[in-house]
Design a protein around this motif. Structure first.
Motif: not given
Lengths: 317, 317
Positions: A43-49, A213, A215-218, A222, B30, B34, B45, B187-192
């Motif tokens: 999962f790329d948690w860093q970038a905005l999806p 955005w 949804l989360s990267a996960a 998934i 960002i 991170p 999950w 630094g974790l924008a993908g977490v939402r």
């Protein structure tokens, strides 16, 4: 009784109230054998999806639902999708089939509880198919034949039996809105992923509230991998029906008769469902009682034979 | 120019258009270093997230923001929070300070663009503090002294300088709504993950739309751990200001003068920002140009000295 009749999954409250550590949680309709690929994904948690990843997920899910991607909008959990669509129907005369999922009655202000078979004058009808908790299937042809501006079908539990789905009809019926859940069939409710299927003009309004955005990267990674895992999906459908039959046999053995057409949960009717709930809870087995239907008790699937035998012992003991 | 002026993060489109593999992405605000704890966490999950976990996250975040938890509502990304609150202001005469984050102008139908210093007759004012992309800080005392029913402050970039935040005022000002973002500073924008801070009666309406499970298992676990990592937060504040000063020095060396009070991004004014964007993009460095302010170019922080030197070479070459 409150934490357990409100919604399944109150295992923390159950532990606090009844004691015991090794709980068997049969209080939800979530597949106890989840899609196994999560640990292999990055999962790329860093970038905005990336918007491309959202579109790619919707395309894969659309293929699974049997519709064109233009009719599919991903949401961070079906719950939010139901409530946002409900908001957009504000002012529309609405009925919801009850008893069912509690949120259906809260989606549109002033919505009236009704029964599936009863005709009513509502402009919008909300129902689940198969229904929860009784697993009842509606006759979708009769349903679609009704001359009603809005028809909202929550297919959260439709995955084991795709033939019951009306997803493919959203292309032709302007007021049909279908809701699909990722977490229940794939056994991953913590991902928070669902879908709203409807005509593009309805989805445009929904996307305007969700933003770019949702949804989360996960959830993106998934969902995309799981909906493409056709072999697991097929095996799981077969396994769920087999496990539900095994659960039915145990219930039958103990004098109970399970009803419903959904293998993710089974419902029994007894004299005192709350007493049976308590008896099982004292053996650290959590089931799902209902405040307004005290004669009902719902069982989720045990993950394995050990769980099934533990239930049998507790029901007999 | 469209994919890059629309929003930062169009690295896929940049790769396709300009070629090159090893891109330095300075197009977002960002934090490029991170919060490092993600890999040490376990995410459940399978289960639906427990309501207790949502309340626990909100309590930890509230302590970080300096408010009582009753004024804090977690959302799956600030974007959705902004848009849902915007919907609830439908019909309210609204102004948004511009230029700023694009969504601010889309939140409430009919919202009028205004300037921070200009007085206007709007009942609701939306602004970012510090502002994006120019990093301007508003005088919050003067802002709060205005006699306006609704004041919406997007503090997505307030974390490096908590003194600029008006979060603590939500308890006393009934029409003040503050938005906080998790992804940028951590630094974790993908977490939402984001938060809406407001009076409980406003949050009750918001929660009614979000439902009981708005956040993924990952957002709950990551947010809860990260907001409690006081040592990392303090070190990061110091590091961001130091890195921003180093970036300013490189820009200065190359004849550019950066403005703004936010260390997560720096803005320069040049004759032709789009030409400079292109020149850097041909060296595989992605910055953030603006369609309506072609003289502007925004730089995110390079993660390390190597990135900084690469930028220096490209600006000179």
């Amino acid at each position: 009784m409150t934490p357990w009749t409100w919604h399944g999954g109150g295992i923390t409250a159950a532990r606090r109230h009844f004691g015991g550590d090794d709980w068997l949680d049969l209080s939800t309709g979530i597949n106890p054998v989840p899609w196994p690929g999560v640990d292999t994904l990055h999962f790329d948690w860093q970038a905005l999806p990336a918007p491309e990843d959202l579109r790619a997920l919707e395309a894969v899910a659309a293929a699974y639902f049997g519709v064109d991607p233009q009719f599919v909008c991903a949401v961070p959990g079906t719950e939010i999708g139901l409530r946002l669509i409900g908001q957009s129907l504000n002012g529309v005369r609405t009925a919801h089939v009850a008893p069912s999922y509690r949120t259906h009655g809260e989606m549109v202000a002033g919505s009236i509880a009704t029964q599936a078979s009863r005709s009513d004058a509502a402009e919008a009808l909300i129902l689940a198919n198969p229904n929860n908790p009784d697993g009842r299937l509606v006759d979708t042809e009769r349903l679609l034949a009704q001359d009603r501006p809005w028809l909202l079908v929550d297919e959260a539990f439709a995955d084991p039996d795709p033939d019951c789905s009306v997803a493919a009809q959203v292309a032709d019926r302007s007021g049909l809105i279908v809701f699909r859940s990722f977490g229940k069939f794939f056994g991953l409710a913590g991902v928070r992923l669902g879908f709203v299927l409807a005509r593009p003009e309805i989805l445009a309004d929904l996307r305007a509230v969700l933003g770019a955005w949702p949804l989360s990267a996960a959830a993106l990674a998934i969902g995309r991998a799981a909906y493409q895992d056709h072999a697991w999906i097929e095996q799981t459908r077969t396994r769920l029906w087999r496990q539900a039959a095994a659960l039915d046999a145990v219930l039958e053995d103990c004098g109970f008769s399970a009803i419903g057409a959904c293998p993710l949960f089974r419902l029994i009717t007894v004299d005192d469902g709350h007493a049976l709930f308590e008896r099982l809870a004292r053996r650290a087995i959590l089931t799902r009682p209902f405040a307004e239907q005290p004669q009902w008790l719902r069982f989720g699937l045990p993950a394995d034979t050990a769980g099934l035998e533990r239930l049998r012992d507790a029901l007999r003991g």
